[in-house]
Design a protein around this motif. Structure first.
Motif, PDB file in Angstrom:
ATOM      1  N   ASP A 150       0.922  -1.240   0.082  1.00 14.99           N
ATOM      2  CA  ASP A 150      -0.027  -0.058  -0.012  1.00 14.99           C
ATOM      3  C   ASP A 150       0.862   1.197  -0.132  1.00 14.99           C
ATOM      4  OD1 ASP A 150      -2.344  -1.498   0.083  1.00 14.99           O
ATOM      5  OD2 ASP A 150      -2.586  -1.193   2.113  1.00 14.99           O
ATOM      6  N   LEU A 151       1.886   1.317   0.774  1.00 15.11           N
ATOM      7  CA  LEU A 151       2.875   2.503   0.840  1.00 15.11           C
ATOM      8  C   LEU A 151       3.464   2.763  -0.481  1.00 15.11           C
ATOM      9  CD1 LEU A 151       3.662   4.143   3.172  1.00 15.11           C
ATOM     10  CD2 LEU A 151       5.584   2.939   3.630  1.00 15.11           C
ATOM     11  N   GLU A 152       3.811   1.726  -1.222  1.00 20.19           N
ATOM     12  CA  GLU A 152       4.210   1.831  -2.559  1.00 20.19           C
ATOM     13  C   GLU A 152       3.573   2.351  -3.541  1.00 20.19           C
ATOM     14  OE1 GLU A 152       6.318  -1.966  -3.435  1.00 20.19           O
ATOM     15  OE2 GLU A 152       8.125  -1.467  -2.759  1.00 20.19           O
ATOM     16  N   SER A 153       2.168   1.945  -3.354  1.00 21.18           N
ATOM     17  CA  SER A 153       1.277   2.502  -4.454  1.00 21.18           C
ATOM     18  C   SER A 153       0.664   3.866  -4.093  1.00 21.18           C
ATOM     19  CB  SER A 153       0.465   1.373  -4.701  1.00 21.18           C
ATOM     20  OG  SER A 153      -0.540   1.119  -3.166  1.00 21.18           O
ATOM     21  N   LEU A 154       0.902   4.503  -3.091  1.00 21.53           N
ATOM     22  CA  LEU A 154       0.451   5.807  -2.982  1.00 21.53           C
ATOM     23  C   LEU A 154       0.699   6.650  -3.761  1.00 21.53           C
ATOM     24  CD1 LEU A 154       1.352   6.348   0.903  1.00 21.53           C
ATOM     25  CD2 LEU A 154      -1.076   6.033  -0.234  1.00 21.53           C
ATOM     26  N   ASP A 155      -0.372   7.303  -4.385  1.00 26.92           N
ATOM     27  CA  ASP A 155      -0.026   8.479  -5.201  1.00 26.92           C
ATOM     28  C   ASP A 155       0.371   9.830  -4.579  1.00 26.92           C
ATOM     29  OD1 ASP A 155      -0.411  10.473  -7.025  1.00 26.92           O
ATOM     30  OD2 ASP A 155      -2.468  10.206  -7.673  1.00 26.92           O
ATOM     31  N   MET A 156       1.695  10.144  -4.980  1.00 26.23           N
ATOM     32  CA  MET A 156       2.321  11.005  -3.986  1.00 26.23           C
ATOM     33  C   MET A 156       1.590  12.500  -4.431  1.00 26.23           C
ATOM     34  SD  MET A 156       4.354   9.863  -1.847  1.00 26.23           S
ATOM     35  CE  MET A 156       4.645  11.248  -1.326  1.00 26.23           C
ATOM     36  N   THR A 157       1.013  12.722  -5.525  1.00 26.60           N
ATOM     37  CA  THR A 157       0.028  14.020  -5.826  1.00 26.60           C
ATOM     38  C   THR A 157      -0.868  14.003  -4.995  1.00 26.60           C
ATOM     39  OG1 THR A 157       0.871  13.713  -8.311  1.00 26.60           O
ATOM     40  CG2 THR A 157      -0.855  15.222  -7.702  1.00 26.60           C
ATOM     41  N   LYS A 160     -11.022  14.001  -1.395  1.00 25.20           N
ATOM     42  CA  LYS A 160     -11.921  14.655  -2.555  1.00 25.20           C
ATOM     43  C   LYS A 160     -12.174  13.697  -3.769  1.00 25.20           C
ATOM     44  CE  LYS A 160     -11.304  19.545  -1.263  1.00 25.20           C
ATOM     45  NZ  LYS A 160     -10.866  20.816  -2.223  1.00 25.20           N
ATOM     46  N   ASN A 161     -11.210  12.361  -3.673  1.00 26.83           N
ATOM     47  CA  ASN A 161     -10.989  11.562  -4.545  1.00 26.83           C
ATOM     48  C   ASN A 161     -10.633  10.155  -3.708  1.00 26.83           C
ATOM     49  OD1 ASN A 161      -8.116  11.605  -4.622  1.00 26.83           O
ATOM     50  ND2 ASN A 161      -8.379  13.454  -5.934  1.00 26.83           N
ATOM     51  N   GLU A 162     -10.608   9.018  -4.813  1.00 28.69           N
ATOM     52  CA  GLU A 162     -10.341   7.796  -4.374  1.00 28.69           C
ATOM     53  C   GLU A 162      -8.848   7.645  -3.791  1.00 28.69           C
ATOM     54  OE1 GLU A 162     -11.283   4.638  -7.079  1.00 28.69           O
ATOM     55  OE2 GLU A 162     -13.377   5.154  -6.977  1.00 28.69           O
ATOM     56  N   LYS A 163      -8.034   8.247  -4.591  1.00 31.27           N
ATOM     57  CA  LYS A 163      -6.473   8.293  -4.217  1.00 31.27           C
ATOM     58  C   LYS A 163      -6.193   9.131  -2.863  1.00 31.27           C
ATOM     59  CE  LYS A 163      -4.895   8.377  -8.996  1.00 31.27           C
ATOM     60  NZ  LYS A 163      -4.264   8.929 -10.051  1.00 31.27           N
ATOM     61  N   GLU A 164      -6.970   9.999  -2.738  1.00 24.44           N
ATOM     62  CA  GLU A 164      -6.885  10.807  -1.357  1.00 24.44           C
ATOM     63  C   GLU A 164      -7.416   9.983  -0.261  1.00 24.44           C
ATOM     64  OE1 GLU A 164      -8.159  14.685  -1.412  1.00 24.44           O
ATOM     65  OE2 GLU A 164      -6.859  15.553  -2.732  1.00 24.44           O
ATOM     66  N   GLU A 165      -8.518   9.131  -0.505  1.00 20.32           N
ATOM     67  CA  GLU A 165      -9.062   8.417   0.370  1.00 20.32           C
ATOM     68  C   GLU A 165      -8.237   7.156   0.715  1.00 20.32           C
ATOM     69  OE1 GLU A 165     -11.901   6.612   2.679  1.00 20.32           O
ATOM     70  OE2 GLU A 165     -12.481   8.461   1.713  1.00 20.32           O
ATOM     71  N   PHE A 166      -7.509   6.651  -0.024  1.00 20.32           N
ATOM     72  CA  PHE A 166      -6.561   5.526   0.140  1.00 20.32           C
ATOM     73  C   PHE A 166      -5.565   6.068   0.801  1.00 20.32           C
ATOM     74  CE2 PHE A 166      -2.543   3.040  -1.641  1.00 20.32           C
ATOM     75  CZ  PHE A 166      -3.222   2.000  -1.167  1.00 20.32           C
ATOM     76  N   ALA A 167      -4.883   7.270   0.517  1.00 19.47           N
ATOM     77  CA  ALA A 167      -3.830   7.867   1.225  1.00 19.47           C
ATOM     78  C   ALA A 167      -4.158   7.875   2.727  1.00 19.47           C
ATOM     79  CB  ALA A 167      -3.335   9.487   0.736  1.00 19.47           C
ATOM     80  N   ILE A 168      -5.277   8.399   3.004  1.00 22.37           N
ATOM     81  CA  ILE A 168      -5.755   8.592   4.607  1.00 22.37           C
ATOM     82  C   ILE A 168      -5.900   7.301   5.249  1.00 22.37           C
ATOM     83  CG2 ILE A 168      -7.631   9.383   6.029  1.00 22.37           C
ATOM     84  CD1 ILE A 168      -8.023  11.856   3.994  1.00 22.37           C
ATOM     85  N   GLN A 169      -6.351   6.134   4.315  1.00 20.93           N
ATOM     86  CA  GLN A 169      -6.344   4.924   4.941  1.00 20.93           C
ATOM     87  C   GLN A 169      -5.060   4.294   5.393  1.00 20.93           C
ATOM     88  OE1 GLN A 169      -8.534   2.430   2.115  1.00 20.93           O
ATOM     89  NE2 GLN A 169     -10.527   3.542   2.546  1.00 20.93           N
TER      90      GLN A 169
END
Length: 196
Positions: free
Chosen positions: A45-52, A70-79
């Motif tokens: 999960d850490l490797e697949s984070l979107d740094m943007t 505000k989107n799925e990538k930010e939701e995943f980063a918070i998780q």
């Protein structure tokens, strides 16, 4: 002590250095803690984070805006961030450091039994001839009873806290040397010390 006491007597220098040391300890001392069974998934999960997305969340957090995703990538980063528990054991005065010291002391107590002696040292800078000699007062005159005066002593102590710290360090090291290492109190299995 050094010939020039410019840094020792500067009012802001010690706070600046202490802050820099704390920042360094935080940088080197904070590590993510995850359970062994979830480590592989966490690493993936850490490797697949979107740094943007991560940088956008940080930017909004820094300006005090809402950090709701505000989107799925930010939701995943918070998780992923919520799964991280940090260890701050190296940070001076942190609760984690105090708990670590407590665990060390309890472990020693369980291993060696209850302590026989408790020693508390309260250090008086203003009346201690060793501290005053570190501050530049003549030790021989102090020991012969010649007092430079309360105002001079207090100005010297508050004007140069480094000298007070060095005198305290000198006294504690010598106390350990004579009481513990040279066996004045008999054979010592273990001792533990901390400074508040």
């Amino acid at each position: 002590l050094y010939g020039s006491r410019t840094f020792q007597e500067d009012e802001t220098f010690l706070y600046l250095v202490f802050s820099l040391v704390q920042i360094q300890k935080v940088c080197y001392g904070v590590r993510p803690i995850v359970t062994e069974e979830s480590f592989d998934k966490f690493a993936t999960d850490l490797e697949s984070l979107d740094m943007t997305a991560v940088n956008e969340l940080i930017r909004r957090f820094e300006i005090g805006a809402e950090t709701h995703p505000k989107n799925e990538k930010e939701e995943f980063a918070i998780q992923v961030a919520n799964k991280i528990h940090t260890s701050r054991g190296l940070v001076i005065g942190s609760n984690h450091e105090k708990n670590r010291q407590k665990v060390e002391l309890f472990s020693a107590t369980r291993w060696l039994g209850t302590p026989t002696w408790f020693l508390t040292i309260t250090f008086s800078d203003l009346n201690n001839p060793i501290t005053l000699s570190y501050l530049g007062f003549d030790y021989e005159l102090l020991m012969s009873g010649i007092d430079p005066g309360f105002t001079a002593r207090i100005a010297a102590v508050y004007g140069n806290p480094v000298a007070s710290e060095r005198a305290f360090d000198f006294l504690v090291k010598n106390l350990i040397k004579f009481l513990v290492e040279r066996g004045v109190l008999g054979e010592i299995e273990s001792y533990y010390g901390t400074v508040e």
